[in-house]
Write an enzyme that holds these catalytic residues in place. Sequence first.
Site, PDB file in Angstrom:
ATOM      1  N   ASP A 128       0.881  -1.408  -0.101  1.00 13.41           N
ATOM      2  CA  ASP A 128      -0.087  -0.116  -0.128  1.00 13.41           C
ATOM      3  C   ASP A 128       0.645   1.144   0.209  1.00 13.41           C
ATOM      4  O   ASP A 128       0.293   1.784   0.657  1.00 13.41           O
ATOM      5  CB  ASP A 128      -0.880   0.196   0.932  1.00 13.41           C
ATOM      6  CG  ASP A 128      -1.873  -1.493   1.463  1.00 13.41           C
ATOM      7  OD1 ASP A 128      -2.313  -1.314   0.025  1.00 13.41           O
ATOM      8  OD2 ASP A 128      -1.908  -1.837   2.637  1.00 13.41           O
ATOM      9  N   LYS A 153       1.790   1.771  -5.220  1.00 11.50           N
ATOM     10  CA  LYS A 153       2.446   1.570  -6.794  1.00 11.50           C
ATOM     11  C   LYS A 153       1.807   1.728  -7.732  1.00 11.50           C
ATOM     12  O   LYS A 153       1.922   2.507  -8.984  1.00 11.50           O
ATOM     13  CB  LYS A 153       2.514  -0.159  -6.088  1.00 11.50           C
ATOM     14  CG  LYS A 153       3.763  -0.651  -5.298  1.00 11.50           C
ATOM     15  CD  LYS A 153       3.990  -1.677  -4.645  1.00 11.50           C
ATOM     16  CE  LYS A 153       2.225  -2.649  -4.224  1.00 11.50           C
ATOM     17  NZ  LYS A 153       1.661  -2.099  -3.041  1.00 11.50           N
ATOM     18  N   GLY A 173      -4.501  -4.088  -4.106  1.00 11.91           N
ATOM     19  CA  GLY A 173      -5.418  -3.314  -3.693  1.00 11.91           C
ATOM     20  C   GLY A 173      -4.933  -2.258  -4.322  1.00 11.91           C
ATOM     21  O   GLY A 173      -4.196  -1.547  -3.638  1.00 11.91           O
ATOM     22  N   HIS A 174      -4.870  -1.977  -5.550  1.00 15.69           N
ATOM     23  CA  HIS A 174      -3.468  -0.300  -6.574  1.00 15.69           C
ATOM     24  C   HIS A 174      -5.414   0.016  -6.991  1.00 15.69           C
ATOM     25  O   HIS A 174      -6.042  -0.095  -7.821  1.00 15.69           O
ATOM     26  CB  HIS A 174      -2.804  -1.335  -7.196  1.00 15.69           C
ATOM     27  CG  HIS A 174      -2.079  -1.944  -7.032  1.00 15.69           C
ATOM     28  ND1 HIS A 174      -1.324  -2.317  -7.868  1.00 15.69           N
ATOM     29  CD2 HIS A 174      -2.040  -2.325  -6.308  1.00 15.69           C
ATOM     30  CE1 HIS A 174      -0.631  -3.171  -7.367  1.00 15.69           C
ATOM     31  NE2 HIS A 174      -0.686  -3.475  -5.990  1.00 15.69           N
ATOM     32  N   GLN A 191       1.938  -6.361  -3.458  1.00 17.14           N
ATOM     33  CA  GLN A 191       2.611  -6.067  -1.550  1.00 17.14           C
ATOM     34  C   GLN A 191       3.606  -5.732  -1.553  1.00 17.14           C
ATOM     35  O   GLN A 191       4.161  -4.426  -2.582  1.00 17.14           O
ATOM     36  CB  GLN A 191       2.202  -7.886  -0.991  1.00 17.14           C
ATOM     37  CG  GLN A 191       1.375  -8.126  -1.266  1.00 17.14           C
ATOM     38  CD  GLN A 191       0.810  -8.754  -2.533  1.00 17.14           C
ATOM     39  OE1 GLN A 191       1.078  -9.142  -3.174  1.00 17.14           O
ATOM     40  NE2 GLN A 191      -0.823  -8.590  -2.944  1.00 17.14           N
ATOM     41  N   THR A 210       2.537 -12.182   3.080  1.00 20.98           N
ATOM     42  CA  THR A 210       2.210 -13.352   1.970  1.00 20.98           C
ATOM     43  C   THR A 210       3.090 -14.554   0.992  1.00 20.98           C
ATOM     44  O   THR A 210       4.077 -14.565   1.795  1.00 20.98           O
ATOM     45  CB  THR A 210       1.363 -11.928   1.233  1.00 20.98           C
ATOM     46  OG1 THR A 210       0.449 -13.239  -0.111  1.00 20.98           O
ATOM     47  CG2 THR A 210       2.539 -11.653   0.182  1.00 20.98           C
ATOM     48  N   THR A 236     -10.242  -4.940   1.676  1.00 21.19           N
ATOM     49  CA  THR A 236     -11.051  -4.643   2.567  1.00 21.19           C
ATOM     50  C   THR A 236     -11.231  -4.422   3.660  1.00 21.19           C
ATOM     51  O   THR A 236     -11.925  -4.240   4.755  1.00 21.19           O
ATOM     52  CB  THR A 236      -9.702  -6.119   3.917  1.00 21.19           C
ATOM     53  OG1 THR A 236      -8.584  -5.410   4.122  1.00 21.19           O
ATOM     54  CG2 THR A 236      -9.124  -7.153   3.331  1.00 21.19           C
ATOM     55  N   ARG A 296     -10.005  -3.041   6.300  1.00 23.23           N
ATOM     56  CA  ARG A 296      -9.662  -2.669   7.665  1.00 23.23           C
ATOM     57  C   ARG A 296      -8.496  -1.470   7.933  1.00 23.23           C
ATOM     58  O   ARG A 296      -7.842  -0.790   6.844  1.00 23.23           O
ATOM     59  CB  ARG A 296      -8.530  -4.465   7.725  1.00 23.23           C
ATOM     60  CG  ARG A 296      -9.225  -5.352   7.633  1.00 23.23           C
ATOM     61  CD  ARG A 296      -8.312  -6.421   7.964  1.00 23.23           C
ATOM     62  NE  ARG A 296      -7.292  -6.218   6.938  1.00 23.23           N
ATOM     63  CZ  ARG A 296      -6.531  -7.581   6.567  1.00 23.23           C
ATOM     64  NH1 ARG A 296      -6.225  -8.240   7.990  1.00 23.23           N
ATOM     65  NH2 ARG A 296      -5.880  -7.347   5.838  1.00 23.23           N
ATOM     66  N   PRO A 297      -8.635  -0.663   8.802  1.00 23.42           N
ATOM     67  CA  PRO A 297      -7.662  -0.126   9.698  1.00 23.42           C
ATOM     68  C   PRO A 297      -6.496   0.317   9.813  1.00 23.42           C
ATOM     69  O   PRO A 297      -6.261  -1.710   9.297  1.00 23.42           O
ATOM     70  CB  PRO A 297      -7.875   0.363  10.731  1.00 23.42           C
ATOM     71  CG  PRO A 297      -9.523  -0.371  11.195  1.00 23.42           C
ATOM     72  CD  PRO A 297      -9.574  -1.473   9.543  1.00 23.42           C
ATOM     73  N   LEU A 330       3.428  12.409   1.066  1.00 28.18           N
ATOM     74  CA  LEU A 330       4.712  12.967   1.645  1.00 28.18           C
ATOM     75  C   LEU A 330       3.489  14.479   1.676  1.00 28.18           C
ATOM     76  O   LEU A 330       4.143  14.924   3.100  1.00 28.18           O
ATOM     77  CB  LEU A 330       5.487  14.119   0.510  1.00 28.18           C
ATOM     78  CG  LEU A 330       6.654  15.043   1.124  1.00 28.18           C
ATOM     79  CD1 LEU A 330       7.503  14.195   2.386  1.00 28.18           C
ATOM     80  CD2 LEU A 330       7.617  15.990   0.571  1.00 28.18           C
TER      81      LEU A 330
END
Length: 442
Positions: free
Chosen positions: A13, A16, A40-41, A223, A238, A300, A302-303, A331
Amino acid sequence: MPGMAVIGSQWGDEGKGRIVDLLSSRIDMVVRFQGGDNAGHTVVKEGKQFKLHLIPSGILYPGVICVIGNGVVLNPEVLIEELDSLEAEGVSANNLKISSNAHMIMPYHIVMDRAAEHRLGKSKIGTTHKGIGPAYSEKALRTGIRVQDLQDMKIFKTKLEESLKINNAIIEKIYGLEPLDPDEIFEKYSKYAKRIDRYITDTTFLISRALEEGKKVLFEGAQGTMLDIDHGTYPYVTSSSTTAGGICTGAGIGPSRIDEIIGVVKAYTTRVGSGPFPTEEIGRIGDYLREKGNEYGTTTGRPRRCGWLDMVILKYSITINTLDTIALTKLDVLSGLKKIKVCTGYKYKGKIYNDMPGHQSILHKCTPVYEELKCWDDDITGVKNFEDLPHEAQDYVKYIEDTIKIPVSMISVGAERNKIIIKDDVLENRLFDNGRRSTLIV
Ligand code: GDP
Ligand code: IMO
Ligand code: MG
């Protein structure tokens, strides 16, 4: 210089997708070589957000050939959903190519992923529940089902029945769950076969031919380095080779084909799922980064766990991937903080480790050693040139460059495609060899 790669340098994350999208305006082919729809991109184009899980992030450019390589594990149901949602947005996937050698994620892989996590309880990995681990396990066991098996449903049926005998036994006897019905799966996958048949091809030759012809091929990592099956924080990783080494086997090329490797580095650190994270900030700073950076999982929801930039990890990532340059992202999220901390080493039992320790317990138990840098207040999301950044922001980038001894070639200051600073023409001179940078940004 035709072969280049974009690799995650932390725990995924890093941004990419947005960097691949940016480069794609000048690229002929983008190749995913590992992972699956655990990725997830996110790409933001003209205010519209695209979340790509399987299809390479070059897809928004009509002329770019997008390849799902042999090293990917592909869930055809997710692929079809992604194709449909792109189509609904007017994005054509006519240039998509899927390797016939890629393995497929089957419904029982997803059941087993969930069940294994449930069984681990507090020790769970925190997977995305997409069936990634079980699918790669079956590939290694040589009982996996490949995309090419969709082109001969007789073979598919035999393999499915064989695989299900074992997997249903595990599902029933180990996990105490209902077995899956082979006929139902066969029916579903027969429909998927019809829909995706036109995209299936021998991508190895396609990629090597493109490289031989001098076309620009970009390998899009999923990833990040610290999630690599060999080099990451095992078992909290992973199941694929997320590092540059994975490109060769996952796409079918030799190492000398990769001329430039760009490491994507978030200006701070995030991690989803369990496992060690020395610079994690639980509390005010962590919450600030999560809310300002919108650090919620693309796949997902998720935090994400948040913390400071970790130079030990960054140096390790440079070594493992032989990174040539860095794309520094987000940044802008740091703006407004009182100070910025950067981790320079790990303290454990009175000893300081400035490089990645050989034993993982140290990563779990160490205290990070920090250096403090000044932060800035100004909103930097509109800045286009490095010299126009507040001097504290420039100092932060220079500090990173001085420590890691490789250049920062790009700095992103917002999620939108054009919110990017191309620094010192490093990118142009190294990647595109023509010294012109204006054509990159669209
Ligand atoms: P990937 O998996 O490495 O492609 O990264 P993700 O897409 O999962 O997560 C990165 C998130 O940060 C996405 O929501 C992007 O839209 C967003 N993003 C990327 N670059 C920037 C940036 O420079 N500034 C801000 N504020 N957001 C960014
Ligand atoms: P992108 O490509 C961040 C994490 C999961 C979990 C571990 C194993 O968007 O950067 P898996 O489902 O792969 O078996 O889960 O890996 N993980 C990611 N974290 N970004 C990703 O992808 C990830 N893909 C998997 O959270 O900790
Ligand atoms: Mg992501």
